[in-house]
Design a protein around this motif. Structure first.
Motif, PDB file in Angstrom:
ATOM      1  N   GLN A  41       0.846  -1.188   0.000  1.00  0.00           N
ATOM      2  CA  GLN A  41       0.000   0.000   0.000  1.00  0.00           C
ATOM      3  C   GLN A  41       0.885   1.243   0.000  1.00  0.00           C
ATOM      4  OE1 GLN A  41      -2.569   0.130   3.414  1.00  0.00           O
ATOM      5  NE2 GLN A  41      -2.923   2.309   3.198  1.00  0.00           N
ATOM      6  N   MET A  69      -6.933   3.208 -12.677  1.00  0.00           N
ATOM      7  CA  MET A  69      -6.725   2.444 -11.455  1.00  0.00           C
ATOM      8  C   MET A  69      -7.887   2.752 -10.521  1.00  0.00           C
ATOM      9  SD  MET A  69      -4.850   0.338  -9.890  1.00  0.00           S
ATOM     10  CE  MET A  69      -3.125   0.266 -10.088  1.00  0.00           C
ATOM     11  N   MET A  71     -10.762   0.825  -7.261  1.00  0.00           N
ATOM     12  CA  MET A  71     -10.973  -0.251  -6.283  1.00  0.00           C
ATOM     13  C   MET A  71     -12.244  -1.038  -6.570  1.00  0.00           C
ATOM     14  SD  MET A  71      -9.571   0.976  -2.576  1.00  0.00           S
ATOM     15  CE  MET A  71      -9.494  -0.723  -1.986  1.00  0.00           C
ATOM     16  N   SER A  81      -7.253   6.251  -8.420  1.00  0.00           N
ATOM     17  CA  SER A  81      -5.933   6.792  -8.155  1.00  0.00           C
ATOM     18  C   SER A  81      -5.297   7.179  -9.487  1.00  0.00           C
ATOM     19  CB  SER A  81      -5.074   5.748  -7.442  1.00  0.00           C
ATOM     20  OG  SER A  81      -3.819   6.301  -7.099  1.00  0.00           O
ATOM     21  N   THR A  98       1.675   4.613  -9.298  1.00  0.00           N
ATOM     22  CA  THR A  98       0.376   5.000  -8.763  1.00  0.00           C
ATOM     23  C   THR A  98       0.468   5.066  -7.247  1.00  0.00           C
ATOM     24  OG1 THR A  98      -2.000   4.540  -8.883  1.00  0.00           O
ATOM     25  CG2 THR A  98      -0.534   2.642  -8.600  1.00  0.00           C
ATOM     26  N   LEU A 100      -1.579   3.645  -4.059  1.00  0.00           N
ATOM     27  CA  LEU A 100      -2.626   2.760  -3.558  1.00  0.00           C
ATOM     28  C   LEU A 100      -2.946   3.222  -2.139  1.00  0.00           C
ATOM     29  CD1 LEU A 100      -1.140  -0.587  -4.922  1.00  0.00           C
ATOM     30  CD2 LEU A 100      -2.822   0.930  -5.995  1.00  0.00           C
ATOM     31  N   TRP A 106      -7.487  -3.789  -5.980  1.00  0.00           N
ATOM     32  CA  TRP A 106      -7.406  -2.704  -6.961  1.00  0.00           C
ATOM     33  C   TRP A 106      -7.479  -3.296  -8.352  1.00  0.00           C
ATOM     34  CZ3 TRP A 106      -7.013   2.581  -6.077  1.00  0.00           C
ATOM     35  CH2 TRP A 106      -6.851   2.965  -4.740  1.00  0.00           C
ATOM     36  N   ALA A 129      -3.419  -4.702  -2.729  1.00  0.00           N
ATOM     37  CA  ALA A 129      -2.544  -3.808  -1.975  1.00  0.00           C
ATOM     38  C   ALA A 129      -2.543  -4.292  -0.526  1.00  0.00           C
ATOM     39  CB  ALA A 129      -3.042  -2.382  -2.069  1.00  0.00           C
TER      40      ALA A 129
END
Length: 131
Positions: A41, A69, A71, A81, A98, A100, A106, A129
């Motif tokens: 993460q 990207m 969730m 993200s 990116t 997270l 993700w 993540a």
């Protein structure tokens, strides 16, 4: 068929084979694959391989047209993200940076054009993540 007729038919058959060339690939013959399915993460670097399914070989020089990207795997598709493409570490591997922001599932959605092919390769890859 006489020997003379065969002599005329063979060049015509070979010409026909030469004009048809090798079988063309279908855009569905290509897919993205995550190099790692689990990432820490926070700030993350993701490596994704583009592969020709028929040969298993990496495909270099594709042009990434779309990237997202979110969730969605954890039912939070609105949680997105920013994602930035980085220089490739090796042919056929595409690198992205990116953030997270939460642990959990993700989804990385990618779209790319492969040199010499018609259409767009589109894949949705799921990664985890972890803290």
């Amino acid at each position: 068929m006489t020997k003379n007729a065969f002599a005329h038919a063979l060049p015509a058959a070979l010409l026909g084979l030469a004009l048809t060339g090798p079988a063309q690939a279908d855009i569905k013959d290509y897919e993205f694959q995550l190099v790692k399915n689990e990432v820490k993460q926070g700030d993350a670097v993701l490596d994704v391989r583009l592969v020709d399914r028929r040969s298993g070989k990496p495909v270099p020089d594709a042009v990434i047209m779309a990237k997202r990207m979110d969730m969605a795997p954890d039912s939070m598709e609105e949680m997105t993200s920013k994602i930035e493409q980085l220089p490739s570490p090796e042919p056929g591997v595409y690198r992205f940076k990116t953030k997270l922001t939460m642990a959990g599932g993700w989804r990385l959605s990618l779209g790319a054009k492969v040199q010499g092919e018609t259409g767009t390769v589109e894949n949705k890859l799921v990664l985890q993540a972890v803290k």
